[in-house]
Design an enzyme around this catalytic site. Structure first.
Site, PDB file in Angstrom:
ATOM      1  N   SER A 178      61.366  28.603  30.058  1.00 14.27           N
ATOM      2  CA  SER A 178      62.389  28.696  31.203  1.00 14.27           C
ATOM      3  C   SER A 178      63.681  29.140  30.346  1.00 14.27           C
ATOM      4  CB  SER A 178      62.701  27.167  31.822  1.00 14.27           C
ATOM      5  OG  SER A 178      63.973  27.329  32.278  1.00 14.27           O
ATOM      6  N   TYR A 191      63.558  17.992  31.600  1.00  8.52           N
ATOM      7  CA  TYR A 191      63.032  19.196  31.888  1.00  8.52           C
ATOM      8  C   TYR A 191      63.175  20.393  30.807  1.00  8.52           C
ATOM      9  CZ  TYR A 191      62.068  23.842  34.165  1.00  8.52           C
ATOM     10  OH  TYR A 191      61.386  24.945  34.514  1.00  8.52           O
TER      11      TYR A 191
END
Length: 286
Positions: A178, A191
């Site tokens: 990400s 996350y």
């Protein structure tokens, strides 16, 4: 085929994982202008989290390029059936493998079923993940922390361990990391940390896999309109999603999937240990 932030109304879902079928507007996973050219002819791909979002779009684009697909997901059965329908619409085979990827025995079983069904495994896409909104460090719950690492990181180890013995020279492992692995995100602390771990996993695994002829790469998407968004954020945050990048809009899954096609294909034969950045124009460290 893109959408602007003002086309995204307030919305959230109580269900985790959230469902693509309940999103407004629906994410766009199949680009009608994308024409396959047999880049993955008769290859077999196992994709985790392929019931919806980026994973679904990767499955469909792989099918357009001639691959058969195994779809791993938790329990979003209707969404998964839509992925299966879309893959089969392009003349390729698709099997659905529901289960909990936090369980290493399930991961090994999913690989075994894929090889039993298709006779081979050429591409592993470690894509499934969860995220939790955490306004501060004090909001990081110990049990939740274990859950997010088990889903986002440990499962990649399990699937890769199970898949590699079946892979031939020329095969690929592709991991979804990400933009948050590079920039961080204060509200998605756990996350973002897992995505940093995935980046390190990708780079660390790439060199030892060369002796087997297997390439290991990653994709680091920016803000993409998927079930991840109404799952993790309150509805007032979801409204207008995607304004924060230079392109000032969210990406669509169909805009991310070609990166996965490239990395799985022979076009990327000289690339390993690298990460592609389809993120709407944000410049990050390589």
């Amino acid at each position: 085929m893109t959408i602007t932030p003002n086309q995204i109304p307030p919305q959230s879902q109580k269900r985790t994982p959230a469902l693509e079928s309940e999103m407004t507007p629906k994410p766009k996973y199949d680009n009608p202008d994308y024409k396959g050219s047999d880049k993955l002819k008769d290859k077999v791909a196992l994709i985790t989290g392929a019931d919806s979002g980026i994973g679904r779009s990767v499955a469909v684009h792989y099918a357009k390029e001639g691959a058969d697909v195994a779809v791993v997901y938790l329990d979003e059965h209707d969404d998964a059936q839509e992925t299966k329908r879309a893959v089969e619409n392009y003349g390729r085979r698709c099997i659905l493998l529901p289960g909990d990827i936090r369980n290493d025995s399930f991961c090994h079983e999913a690989v075994r079923k894929t090889v039993d069904e298709f006779g081979r495994l050429d591409i592993l896409v470690n894509n499934a993940a969860v995220q939790f909104l955490e306004p501060s460090l004090d909001d990081v719950d110990a049990a939740q922390l274990g859950d997010i690492f088990a889903t986002n990181v440990f499962a990649m180890f399990y699937f890769t361990q199970a898949a590699v013995p079946h892979m031939r020279p020329g095969s690929s492992v592709i991991n979804t990391t990400s933009i948050n692995a590079y920039k961080g995100n204060a509200k998605l602390l756990s996350y973002s940390t897992t995505k940093g771990a995935i980046l390190a996993f990708t780079r660390s695994l790439a060199e030892p896999m060369l002796e087997k002829g297997i390439r290991v790469n990653g994709v680091a998407p920016g803000p993409i309109w998927t079930p991840f968004i109404p799952d993790a954020f309150p509805k007032e945050v979801v409204e207008g999603f995607g304004k924060q990048v230079p392109m000032q809009r969210p990406g669509q899954p169909m805009e991310i999937a070609p990166s996965f096609v490239f990395l799985a294909s022979g076009d990327a034969s000289y690339i390993t240990g690298q990460v592609l950045h389809p993120n709407g124009g944000v410049v990050v460290g390589a």
